[in-house]
Design an enzyme around this catalytic site. Sequence first.
Site, PDB file in Angstrom:
ATOM      1  N   SER A   1       2.180   8.528  12.715  1.00 47.64           N
ATOM      2  CA  SER A   1       1.400   8.003  11.579  1.00 47.64           C
ATOM      3  C   SER A   1      -0.079   7.859  11.952  1.00 47.64           C
ATOM      4  O   SER A   1      -0.960   8.135  11.145  1.00 47.64           O
ATOM      5  CB  SER A   1       1.970   6.659  11.115  1.00 47.64           C
ATOM      6  OG  SER A   1       1.680   5.618  12.037  1.00 47.64           O
TER       7      SER A   1
ATOM      8  N   VAL B   1       0.814  -1.230   0.000  1.00 50.19           N
ATOM      9  CA  VAL B   1       0.000   0.000   0.000  1.00 50.19           C
ATOM     10  C   VAL B   1       0.843   1.274   0.000  1.00 50.19           C
ATOM     11  O   VAL B   1       0.320   2.360  -0.229  1.00 50.19           O
ATOM     12  CB  VAL B   1      -1.018   0.041   1.176  1.00 50.19           C
ATOM     13  CG1 VAL B   1      -2.067  -1.039   1.050  1.00 50.19           C
ATOM     14  CG2 VAL B   1      -0.334   0.017   2.531  1.00 50.19           C
TER      15      VAL B   1
ATOM     16  N   TYR C   1       5.183   5.667  14.968  1.00 47.18           N
ATOM     17  CA  TYR C   1       3.870   5.003  14.875  1.00 47.18           C
ATOM     18  C   TYR C   1       2.769   5.973  15.328  1.00 47.18           C
ATOM     19  O   TYR C   1       1.744   6.114  14.659  1.00 47.18           O
ATOM     20  CB  TYR C   1       3.896   3.748  15.747  1.00 47.18           C
ATOM     21  CG  TYR C   1       2.654   2.883  15.696  1.00 47.18           C
ATOM     22  CD1 TYR C   1       2.332   2.156  14.550  1.00 47.18           C
ATOM     23  CD2 TYR C   1       1.819   2.768  16.801  1.00 47.18           C
ATOM     24  CE1 TYR C   1       1.203   1.348  14.522  1.00 47.18           C
ATOM     25  CE2 TYR C   1       0.692   1.959  16.780  1.00 47.18           C
ATOM     26  CZ  TYR C   1       0.384   1.246  15.633  1.00 47.18           C
ATOM     27  OH  TYR C   1      -0.732   0.441  15.599  1.00 47.18           O
TER      28      TYR C   1
HETATM   29  N1  NAP Z   1      -2.307  -5.504  17.307  1.00 50.74           N
HETATM   30  C1  NAP Z   1      -2.544  -4.432  18.052  1.00 50.74           C
HETATM   31  O1  NAP Z   1      -2.376  -4.444  19.289  1.00 50.74           O
HETATM   32  C2  NAP Z   1      -3.051  -3.164  17.417  1.00 50.74           C
HETATM   33  C3  NAP Z   1      -3.489  -2.153  18.268  1.00 50.74           C
HETATM   34  C4  NAP Z   1      -3.973  -0.986  17.713  1.00 50.74           C
HETATM   35  C5  NAP Z   1      -4.026  -0.819  16.362  1.00 50.74           C
HETATM   36  N2  NAP Z   1      -3.582  -1.818  15.541  1.00 50.74           N
HETATM   37  C6  NAP Z   1      -3.654  -1.585  14.108  1.00 50.74           C
HETATM   38  O2  NAP Z   1      -4.456  -2.590  13.536  1.00 50.74           O
HETATM   39  C7  NAP Z   1      -4.073  -2.785  12.175  1.00 50.74           C
HETATM   40  C8  NAP Z   1      -3.873  -4.280  11.934  1.00 50.74           C
HETATM   41  O3  NAP Z   1      -2.805  -4.708  12.764  1.00 50.74           O
HETATM   42  P1  NAP Z   1      -2.573  -6.220  13.193  1.00 50.74           P
HETATM   43  O4  NAP Z   1      -2.372  -6.201  14.648  1.00 50.74           O
HETATM   44  O5  NAP Z   1      -3.598  -7.093  12.579  1.00 50.74           O
HETATM   45  O6  NAP Z   1      -1.126  -6.409  12.519  1.00 50.74           O
HETATM   46  P2  NAP Z   1      -0.436  -7.695  11.835  1.00 50.74           P
HETATM   47  O7  NAP Z   1      -0.971  -8.936  12.434  1.00 50.74           O
HETATM   48  O8  NAP Z   1       1.017  -7.422  11.885  1.00 50.74           O
HETATM   49  O9  NAP Z   1      -0.971  -7.607  10.333  1.00 50.74           O
HETATM   50  C9  NAP Z   1      -0.622  -6.497   9.538  1.00 50.74           C
HETATM   51  C10 NAP Z   1      -1.205  -6.673   8.152  1.00 50.74           C
HETATM   52  O10 NAP Z   1      -0.811  -5.535   7.372  1.00 50.74           O
HETATM   53  C11 NAP Z   1      -0.247  -6.005   6.156  1.00 50.74           C
HETATM   54  N3  NAP Z   1       0.773  -5.076   5.670  1.00 50.74           N
HETATM   55  C12 NAP Z   1       1.896  -4.666   6.311  1.00 50.74           C
HETATM   56  N4  NAP Z   1       2.599  -3.846   5.523  1.00 50.74           N
HETATM   57  C13 NAP Z   1       1.907  -3.738   4.354  1.00 50.74           C
HETATM   58  C14 NAP Z   1       2.121  -3.043   3.146  1.00 50.74           C
HETATM   59  N5  NAP Z   1       3.203  -2.283   2.951  1.00 50.74           N
HETATM   60  N6  NAP Z   1       1.199  -3.167   2.152  1.00 50.74           N
HETATM   61  C15 NAP Z   1       0.120  -3.943   2.315  1.00 50.74           C
HETATM   62  N7  NAP Z   1      -0.162  -4.616   3.446  1.00 50.74           N
HETATM   63  C16 NAP Z   1       0.739  -4.523   4.450  1.00 50.74           C
HETATM   64  C17 NAP Z   1       0.344  -7.382   6.481  1.00 50.74           C
HETATM   65  O11 NAP Z   1       0.370  -8.206   5.326  1.00 50.74           O
HETATM   66  P3  NAP Z   1       1.670  -8.498   4.437  1.00 50.74           P
HETATM   67  O12 NAP Z   1       2.838  -8.612   5.373  1.00 50.74           O
HETATM   68  O13 NAP Z   1       1.286  -9.762   3.733  1.00 50.74           O
HETATM   69  O14 NAP Z   1       1.766  -7.334   3.512  1.00 50.74           O
HETATM   70  C18 NAP Z   1      -0.707  -7.922   7.461  1.00 50.74           C
HETATM   71  O15 NAP Z   1      -1.757  -8.522   6.750  1.00 50.74           O
HETATM   72  C19 NAP Z   1      -2.804  -1.961  11.968  1.00 50.74           C
HETATM   73  O16 NAP Z   1      -3.121  -0.763  11.310  1.00 50.74           O
HETATM   74  C20 NAP Z   1      -2.329  -1.684  13.376  1.00 50.74           C
HETATM   75  O17 NAP Z   1      -1.594  -0.492  13.460  1.00 50.74           O
HETATM   76  C21 NAP Z   1      -3.099  -2.997  16.045  1.00 50.74           C
END
Ligand code: NAP
Length: 234
Positions: free
Chosen positions: A151, A57, A148
């Site tokens: 962003s 992305v 972070y």
């Molecule tokens: N986990 C938490 O505690 C938490 C808390 C608050 C907010 N969030 C937010 O929730 C969202 C999802 O996080 P998650 O915890 O599910 O993280 P995750 O398990 O690390 O998954 C991240 C996803 O983003 C994709 N991604 C990463 N870089 C990318 C790129 N350059 N282009 C396209 N896709 C990309 C990865 O797929 P690929 O590697 O296959 O590209 C993966 O599917 C994020 O925005 C994160 O900041 C998470």
Amino acid sequence: MKSILVTGATRGVGEALTLKFAQKGHVIYALARTRNQLNSLVEKCGADKVIPFEVDVSSKEQVEEATASIQREYGAPDVLINNAGVVENVSFAEQELEMIDRIVDVNLKGTLYVTRCIVPGMIARGSGRIINVSSVAGTRGIPGQAAYCASKFGMNGFADTLAQELLAKGILVTTICPGGIDTPLWDPEKNPYPGDKARIMKPEEIVDLIEYLIDQPEGTLYKKIVMFPTNEWH
Ligand SMILES: NC(=O)c1ccc[n+]([C@@H]2O[C@H](COP(=O)([O-])OP(=O)(O)OC[C@H]3O[C@@H](n4cnc5c(N)ncnc54)[C@H](OP(=O)(O)O)[C@@H]3O)[C@@H](O)[C@H]2O)c1
């Protein structure tokens, strides 16, 4: 049944969203970088339910190509979920400049690119929903997460403007700011969850909230939702 574009569909929240929504009968345009994980989603859910796009992305070209191809073939999606994200937990003085770029490029610019490419089609149709998965890091500073936080604050400012611009055009923009969710983002080696893992939120809780939001009538806007496990405070 709705068409739903999910970024970051291959792990964590995005994977849970894709599995649940496909199982409900929605069609998911799944964007992420990892081809074999995209293929595995198609195998699990069916090629009529998950349409995969291998996209970084943060690449303008890849985003333009994939979103144009989706809209040429199927029209603008009913729902866009900006979920792709990366994090690093390191004090700012030690943060690699490369990593600053990566965090801002994926979390903030990636959200802007995908949204910019989808919004005109939603406006032309006069309807749509955009859901941004931001973070509590978009509501306050968190030591170790300066880039972070920058962003995610950026995402929230963007979403606040976008919600106002699109309201009169029939498009509702909601931003979710979650605290800890149990996903692979919390790498036990590089980025261990700082709290009690037993009390962290499950990705399915975010999925249930998004399911609720997209099923609501259009008379009410849920602008920003802050949610976190009760062993955290934000
Ligand atoms: N986990 C938490 O505690 C938490 C808390 C608050 C907010 N969030 C937010 O929730 C969202 C999802 O996080 P998650 O915890 O599910 O993280 P995750 O398990 O690390 O998954 C991240 C996803 O983003 C994709 N991604 C990463 N870089 C990318 C790129 N350059 N282009 C396209 N896709 C990309 C990865 O797929 P690929 O590697 O296959 O590209 C993966 O599917 C994020 O925005 C994160 O900041 C998470």
